[in-house]
Write a protein that holds these residues in place. Structure first.
Motif, short mmCIF file in Angstrom:
data_model
loop_
_atom_site.label_atom_id
_atom_site.label_comp_id
_atom_site.label_asym_id
_atom_site.label_seq_id
_atom_site.Cartn_x
_atom_site.Cartn_y
_atom_site.Cartn_z
N THR A 55 0.84 -1.20 0.00
CA THR A 55 0.00 0.00 0.00
C THR A 55 0.88 1.25 0.00
OG1 THR A 55 -0.10 0.35 2.39
CG2 THR A 55 -1.63 -1.27 1.47
N PRO A 56 0.35 2.36 -0.51
CA PRO A 56 1.10 3.61 -0.45
C PRO A 56 1.16 4.17 0.98
CG PRO A 56 -1.02 3.96 -1.51
CD PRO A 56 -0.89 2.50 -1.26
N GLN A 57 0.40 3.59 1.89
CA GLN A 57 0.36 4.08 3.27
C GLN A 57 1.49 3.53 4.13
OE1 GLN A 57 -3.57 2.72 4.31
NE2 GLN A 57 -4.51 4.66 3.71
N GLU A 120 -17.13 -10.20 1.72
CA GLU A 120 -17.95 -8.98 1.66
C GLU A 120 -17.86 -8.17 2.95
OE1 GLU A 120 -19.11 -7.76 -1.14
OE2 GLU A 120 -18.33 -9.60 -2.07
N GLU A 121 -17.79 -8.86 4.10
CA GLU A 121 -17.67 -8.16 5.37
C GLU A 121 -16.37 -7.36 5.44
OE1 GLU A 121 -19.91 -7.79 7.79
OE2 GLU A 121 -21.36 -9.07 6.74
N LEU A 122 -15.27 -7.98 5.03
CA LEU A 122 -13.98 -7.29 5.08
C LEU A 122 -13.88 -6.19 4.04
CD1 LEU A 122 -11.63 -10.37 5.66
CD2 LEU A 122 -12.37 -8.68 7.35
N LYS A 123 -14.40 -6.44 2.84
CA LYS A 123 -14.34 -5.44 1.77
C LYS A 123 -15.20 -4.21 2.08
CE LYS A 123 -14.60 -6.90 -2.50
NZ LYS A 123 -14.95 -7.70 -3.69
N ALA A 124 -16.12 -4.34 3.03
CA ALA A 124 -17.01 -3.22 3.39
C ALA A 124 -16.43 -2.34 4.49
CB ALA A 124 -18.37 -3.77 3.83
N VAL A 125 -15.20 -2.62 4.94
CA VAL A 125 -14.57 -1.81 5.99
C VAL A 125 -13.89 -0.61 5.35
CG1 VAL A 125 -12.81 -1.77 7.80
CG2 VAL A 125 -14.28 -3.79 7.52
N PHE A 126 -14.23 0.58 5.84
CA PHE A 126 -13.66 1.82 5.33
C PHE A 126 -12.77 2.46 6.39
CE2 PHE A 126 -17.26 1.01 2.71
CZ PHE A 126 -16.89 1.47 1.45
N LYS A 129 -9.55 7.63 7.75
CA LYS A 129 -8.56 8.55 7.19
C LYS A 129 -8.62 8.59 5.67
CE LYS A 129 -5.37 7.51 10.95
NZ LYS A 129 -4.12 6.83 11.28
N GLY A 130 -9.45 7.74 5.09
CA GLY A 130 -9.55 7.64 3.64
C GLY A 130 -8.79 6.44 3.13
N GLY A 131 -9.14 5.99 1.96
CA GLY A 131 -8.50 4.83 1.37
C GLY A 131 -7.33 5.23 0.50
N TYR A 132 -7.04 4.40 -0.48
CA TYR A 132 -5.92 4.65 -1.38
C TYR A 132 -6.20 3.96 -2.70
CZ TYR A 132 -4.71 0.05 0.49
OH TYR A 132 -4.74 -1.26 0.89
N PHE A 133 -5.44 4.34 -3.71
CA PHE A 133 -5.54 3.71 -5.02
C PHE A 133 -4.40 2.71 -5.19
CE2 PHE A 133 -8.14 7.42 -5.74
CZ PHE A 133 -9.16 6.91 -6.52
N LYS A 134 -4.75 1.50 -5.60
CA LYS A 134 -3.78 0.46 -5.91
C LYS A 134 -3.25 0.69 -7.32
CE LYS A 134 -5.25 -3.70 -5.55
NZ LYS A 134 -5.88 -5.01 -5.37
N PHE A 139 -9.57 1.69 -6.48
CA PHE A 139 -9.66 2.31 -5.15
C PHE A 139 -9.87 1.24 -4.09
CE2 PHE A 139 -12.05 4.20 -1.61
CZ PHE A 139 -11.12 5.16 -1.22
N MET A 140 -9.09 1.33 -3.02
CA MET A 140 -9.20 0.40 -1.90
C MET A 140 -9.57 1.23 -0.68
SD MET A 140 -9.13 -2.80 -1.52
CE MET A 140 -8.71 -3.10 -3.21
N PRO A 141 -10.76 0.98 -0.10
CA PRO A 141 -11.23 1.82 1.00
C PRO A 141 -10.46 1.63 2.32
CG PRO A 141 -12.80 0.07 0.54
CD PRO A 141 -11.75 -0.01 -0.51
N SER A 142 -9.71 0.52 2.46
CA SER A 142 -8.94 0.29 3.69
C SER A 142 -8.01 -0.89 3.49
CB SER A 142 -9.88 0.01 4.87
OG SER A 142 -10.52 -1.24 4.70
N LEU A 143 -7.07 -1.03 4.42
CA LEU A 143 -6.19 -2.19 4.42
C LEU A 143 -6.99 -3.46 4.68
CD1 LEU A 143 -3.34 -3.30 4.27
CD2 LEU A 143 -3.05 -2.73 6.69
N VAL A 144 -7.98 -3.39 5.55
CA VAL A 144 -8.84 -4.55 5.84
C VAL A 144 -9.58 -4.98 4.57
CG1 VAL A 144 -10.80 -5.37 7.20
CG2 VAL A 144 -9.08 -3.93 8.27
#
Length: 174
Positions: A55-57, A120-126, A129-134, A139-144
Motif C-alpha cells: 500500500t502507499p500508506q 464482503e464483510e472485510l471489503k465493506a470496511v472503510f 482517514k480515507g482509502g488509497y488507489f492500488k 480504489f481500496m477503502p482500507s487495508l482490511v
C-alpha cells in the motif's frame, strides 16, 4: 473374539446367527463425505498460497498466507477449503489487530459452512482517514478491505467463489 472400531454413527443393528451369517453376502463399505467442521484435525502438511499487499500508506508490504485442507482426497467429493490464515509484515504498527483478525478468520475457516461471507464483510470496511488507489487505479477503502480482496482471490482460485462472467455488453464495452 474380534474387536471392531465403530467409526460411524450406528443407525441400525442386526443379531447374526449361523443361518443369516451364511446367507449374508459381503457389502462394500459406504463412503462417507467429510465436510469442514471444527473437529477436523490439522494434517502435517497443508497446501497454501501467499499474497503480497503493498500500500502507499506503508513502507513495508503485507504478506497474506492462506493454507488449505483437502477434504475427501482422491474421491469424487474432493474439495479444497481454507484452514488457516497468517498475515505478516515488517510494519509493527498494525500487529495487534492483524494478529486478532488472523485468529478470528482462521477460526471461521475451521468452523465449517460457507465462509465466503467474510469477503464482503472485510471489503465493506472503510478507513476513516480515507482509502488509497492500488496499481491499476483500483480504489481500496482500507487495508482490511484489501485483505478481503486477497481472500476473495484465493477463494476464486480454489473454486469456493465462482468468478463473475462478463456479459456480451461488458465485453463489447471493454
Amino acid at each position: 473374539m474380534t474387536l471392531h472400531k465403530i467409526s460411524q454413527k450406528i443407525v441400525s443393528y442386526k443379531v447374526l446367527t449361523k443361518e443369516n451369517t451364511e446367507a449374508a453376502q459381503p457389502q462394500e463399505p459406504q463412503q462417507s463425505v467429510e465436510s469442514m467442521h471444527e473437529n477436523v484435525e490439522r494434517p502435517e502438511v497443508l497446501i497454501g498460497s501467499t499474497y503480497k499487499i503493498k500500500t502507499p500508506q506503508s513502507e513495508h508490504a503485507l504478506y497474506i498466507t492462506i493454507n488449505d485442507i483437502i477434504l475427501n482426497q482422491h474421491t469424487a467429493h474432493e474439495e479444497r477449503r481454507p484452514y488457516e490464515i497468517f498475515i505478516n509484515s515488517k510494519n509493527m504498527e498494525h500487529f495487534q489487530w492483524v494478529l486478532a483478525l488472523t485468529r478470528v478468520i482462521s477460526a471461521v475457516f475451521r468452523k465449517g459452512g460457507d465462509a465466503t461471507f467474510l469477503v464482503e464483510e472485510l471489503k465493506a470496511v472503510f478507513d476513516p482517514k480515507g482509502g488509497y488507489f492500488k496499481k491499476g487505479g483500483v480504489f481500496m477503502p482500507s487495508l482490511v478491505a484489501e485483505i478481503g480482496c486477497a481472500i476473495e482471490t484465493h477463494m476464486k482460485h480454489i473454486g469456493m467463489i465462482k468468478p463473475e462472467v462478463m456479459t456480451d455488453h461488458q465485453k463489447q464495452f471493454l
